[in-house]
Motif scaffolding. Structure first.
Motif, mmCIF file in Angstrom:
data_model
loop_
_atom_site.group_PDB
_atom_site.id
_atom_site.type_symbol
_atom_site.label_atom_id
_atom_site.label_comp_id
_atom_site.label_asym_id
_atom_site.label_seq_id
_atom_site.Cartn_x
_atom_site.Cartn_y
_atom_site.Cartn_z
ATOM 1 N N GLY A 1 -17.489 13.286 3.354
ATOM 2 C CA GLY A 1 -17.854 13.640 4.716
ATOM 3 C C GLY A 1 -17.360 12.689 5.781
ATOM 4 N N LEU A 2 -16.360 11.854 5.443
ATOM 5 C CA LEU A 2 -15.846 10.907 6.438
ATOM 6 C C LEU A 2 -15.015 11.594 7.512
ATOM 7 C CD1 LEU A 2 -14.724 7.913 4.174
ATOM 8 C CD2 LEU A 2 -16.869 8.186 5.436
ATOM 9 N N GLY A 3 -14.438 12.719 7.165
ATOM 10 C CA GLY A 3 -13.562 13.396 8.105
ATOM 11 C C GLY A 3 -12.159 12.823 8.057
ATOM 12 N N THR A 4 -11.215 13.579 8.555
ATOM 13 C CA THR A 4 -9.808 13.152 8.507
ATOM 14 C C THR A 4 -9.570 11.886 9.314
ATOM 15 O OG1 THR A 4 -9.104 15.460 8.275
ATOM 16 C CG2 THR A 4 -7.427 13.874 8.948
ATOM 17 N N GLY A 5 -10.184 11.789 10.492
ATOM 18 C CA GLY A 5 -9.956 10.642 11.370
ATOM 19 C C GLY A 5 -10.445 9.328 10.777
ATOM 20 N N VAL A 6 -11.704 9.312 10.328
ATOM 21 C CA VAL A 6 -12.288 8.094 9.758
ATOM 22 C C VAL A 6 -11.573 7.713 8.470
ATOM 23 C CG1 VAL A 6 -14.358 7.059 8.784
ATOM 24 C CG2 VAL A 6 -14.529 8.504 10.819
ATOM 25 N N THR A 7 -11.292 8.709 7.625
ATOM 26 C CA THR A 7 -10.582 8.438 6.379
ATOM 27 C C THR A 7 -9.219 7.829 6.664
ATOM 28 O OG1 THR A 7 -11.677 10.284 5.260
ATOM 29 C CG2 THR A 7 -9.645 9.461 4.270
ATOM 30 N N GLY A 8 -8.524 8.382 7.643
ATOM 31 C CA GLY A 8 -7.208 7.858 8.004
ATOM 32 C C GLY A 8 -7.265 6.418 8.472
ATOM 33 N N LEU A 9 -8.216 6.101 9.348
ATOM 34 C CA LEU A 9 -8.347 4.733 9.861
ATOM 35 C C LEU A 9 -8.709 3.748 8.752
ATOM 36 C CD1 LEU A 9 -10.229 5.381 13.227
ATOM 37 C CD2 LEU A 9 -7.828 4.736 12.934
ATOM 38 N N LEU A 10 -9.612 4.170 7.859
ATOM 39 C CA LEU A 10 -10.013 3.312 6.749
ATOM 40 C C LEU A 10 -8.838 3.029 5.823
ATOM 41 C CD1 LEU A 10 -12.180 1.883 5.050
ATOM 42 C CD2 LEU A 10 -12.691 4.099 3.986
ATOM 43 N N MET A 11 -8.074 4.062 5.500
ATOM 44 C CA MET A 11 -6.934 3.893 4.598
ATOM 45 C C MET A 11 -5.816 3.078 5.239
ATOM 46 S SD MET A 11 -7.712 5.138 1.697
ATOM 47 C CE MET A 11 -9.392 4.582 2.016
ATOM 48 N N ILE A 12 -5.626 3.230 6.545
ATOM 49 C CA ILE A 12 -4.613 2.439 7.250
ATOM 50 C C ILE A 12 -4.974 0.964 7.213
ATOM 51 C CG2 ILE A 12 -3.654 1.918 9.540
ATOM 52 C CD1 ILE A 12 -3.718 4.944 10.090
ATOM 53 N N ALA A 13 -6.278 0.672 7.405
ATOM 54 C CA ALA A 13 -6.722 -0.728 7.358
ATOM 55 C C ALA A 13 -6.514 -1.323 5.965
ATOM 56 C CB ALA A 13 -8.194 -0.813 7.757
ATOM 57 N N LEU A 14 -6.864 -0.559 4.925
ATOM 58 C CA LEU A 14 -6.662 -1.029 3.551
ATOM 59 C C LEU A 14 -5.179 -1.208 3.252
ATOM 60 C CD1 LEU A 14 -9.265 1.114 1.569
ATOM 61 C CD2 LEU A 14 -9.339 -1.358 1.979
ATOM 62 N N LEU A 15 -4.368 -0.257 3.703
ATOM 63 C CA LEU A 15 -2.923 -0.358 3.480
ATOM 64 C C LEU A 15 -2.354 -1.596 4.154
ATOM 65 C CD1 LEU A 15 -0.158 0.629 2.565
ATOM 66 C CD2 LEU A 15 -0.106 2.130 4.590
ATOM 67 N N ALA A 16 -2.778 -1.872 5.381
ATOM 68 C CA ALA A 16 -2.280 -3.050 6.096
ATOM 69 C C ALA A 16 -2.614 -4.333 5.343
ATOM 70 C CB ALA A 16 -2.877 -3.096 7.508
ATOM 71 N N ALA A 17 -3.831 -4.393 4.795
ATOM 72 C CA ALA A 17 -4.249 -5.592 4.060
ATOM 73 C C ALA A 17 -3.446 -5.769 2.775
ATOM 74 C CB ALA A 17 -5.737 -5.507 3.741
ATOM 75 N N VAL A 18 -3.282 -4.680 2.011
ATOM 76 C CA VAL A 18 -2.553 -4.771 0.747
ATOM 77 C C VAL A 18 -1.063 -4.976 0.993
ATOM 78 C CG1 VAL A 18 -1.933 -3.514 -1.357
ATOM 79 C CG2 VAL A 18 -4.265 -3.400 -0.474
ATOM 80 N N LEU A 19 -0.516 -4.339 2.024
ATOM 81 C CA LEU A 19 0.899 -4.519 2.343
ATOM 82 C C LEU A 19 1.193 -5.960 2.736
ATOM 83 C CD1 LEU A 19 3.692 -3.272 2.662
ATOM 84 C CD2 LEU A 19 3.056 -2.607 5.000
ATOM 85 N N ALA A 20 0.243 -6.596 3.434
ATOM 86 C CA ALA A 20 0.414 -8.004 3.791
ATOM 87 C C ALA A 20 0.519 -8.869 2.539
ATOM 88 C CB ALA A 20 -0.756 -8.470 4.660
ATOM 89 N N ILE A 21 -0.289 -8.537 1.519
ATOM 90 C CA ILE A 21 -0.219 -9.262 0.245
ATOM 91 C C ILE A 21 1.116 -9.007 -0.441
ATOM 92 C CG2 ILE A 21 -1.234 -9.479 -2.061
ATOM 93 C CD1 ILE A 21 -3.916 -8.680 -0.830
ATOM 94 N N GLN A 22 1.528 -7.728 -0.456
ATOM 95 C CA GLN A 22 2.800 -7.360 -1.085
ATOM 96 C C GLN A 22 3.972 -8.092 -0.428
ATOM 97 O OE1 GLN A 22 4.043 -5.660 -3.599
ATOM 98 N NE2 GLN A 22 6.161 -5.523 -2.920
ATOM 99 N N LEU A 23 3.974 -8.173 0.886
ATOM 100 C CA LEU A 23 5.080 -8.812 1.598
ATOM 101 C C LEU A 23 5.132 -10.316 1.353
ATOM 102 C CD1 LEU A 23 4.832 -6.874 4.974
ATOM 103 C CD2 LEU A 23 6.739 -6.760 3.353
#
Length: 261
Positions: free
Chosen positions: A45-67
């Motif tokens: 029930g997070l909705g597309t908007g909240v899910t998108g923002l949450l996943m973008i934040a997680l991606l940014a954190a993990v991508l920083a580690i990857q880089l």
């Protein structure tokens, strides 16, 4: 935290060897991107908007580690791929569901964005080979291209299975047939870089169609396993394969003859 290393610093290759295991994890991560995003947005029930923002934040954190890694580390790399898959799916779904942008338009827009990314990448680096992701700048180009392949694959897959009415079953067969044709072309001597990226794009709609086939209700043409069980099953297999790769020490440079050379 942003990566602040010099963009020209030489690294070990940051991308795994392109093997059968590579493609299996790629397809399953694509399926998780489709079913996982649906589960969070609809069932939680997070909705597309909240899910998108949450996943973008997680991606940014993990991508920083990857880089910040100076070599290929299986669990970091594949976690990044899974999150890119989810974010790419969310971008396309937001354009379609929230902004009501036609799938023909979004597919064309993502195709142009991906082509532009490749054009700039090649103009700057003179190569699109994934065997040469050995500087931070090249890795930025690589992940930008990966994001657009997921977004394009999502839009193209939805266009084929929904707008054009192919359905999940025909979609799986059609995209698998296209990938098989590309594999045959590679075996017959077609350009390795071109065939790799074409296959990479097409595994997105293949994985998404397969995920929908397994998870969607029978009245909608699926097998009715649900997004929870489908996501958990594929995540379990991904974790097992990545753990095996880590145990086997599949890191560092790959053979120059690998697809995508």
């Amino acid at each position: 935290m942003l990566d602040i290393r010099p963009i020209g610093r030489s690294l070990l290759n940051k991308v795994p060897e392109v093997t059968l295991v590579f493609w299996l994890i790629k397809i399953m991560s694509t399926t998780v991107g489709e079913t996982g995003a649906d589960y969070l947005a609809v069932h939680v029930g997070l909705g597309t908007g909240v899910t998108g923002l949450l996943m973008i934040a997680l991606l940014a954190a993990v991508l920083a580690i990857q880089l910040r890694m100076n070599r290929y580390v299986p669990w970091v790399y594949w976690l990044t791929v899974v999150l890119v898959s989810i974010v790419g799916t969310q971008i396309t779904d937001a354009l379609t569901d929230k902004l009501e942008i036609n799938l023909y338009v979004s597919t064309a827009a993502f195709a142009i964005a991906l082509a532009a990314t490749f054009a700039i990448w090649f103009a700057v680096e003179r190569t699109l080979s994934i065997n040469s992701i050995v500087t931070t700048r090249r890795e930025w180009f690589y992940w930008a291209a990966i994001l657009f392949t997921f977004a394009l694959g999502t839009a193209a897959g939805d266009l084929a299975t929904e707008a054009l009415g192919l359905g999940f079953n025909v979609g799986v067969v059609a995209f698998a047939a296209l990938i098989a044709a590309i594999a045959a072309a590679y075996a017959l001597g077609a350009n390795a870089v071109l065939t790799f990226w074409l296959a990479y794009i097409l595994t997105r709609p293949l994985g998404a169609s397969f995920g929908d086939l397994l998870s969607q209700a029978r009245e909608y043409g699926g097998l009715g396993f649900g997004t929870i069980y489908t996501s958990l099953a594929f995540l379990t297999v991904i974790v097992a394969l990545v753990a095996w790769l880590s145990f086997e020490g599949d890191a560092g440079r790959r053979p120059e003859a690998s697809p995508g050379a």
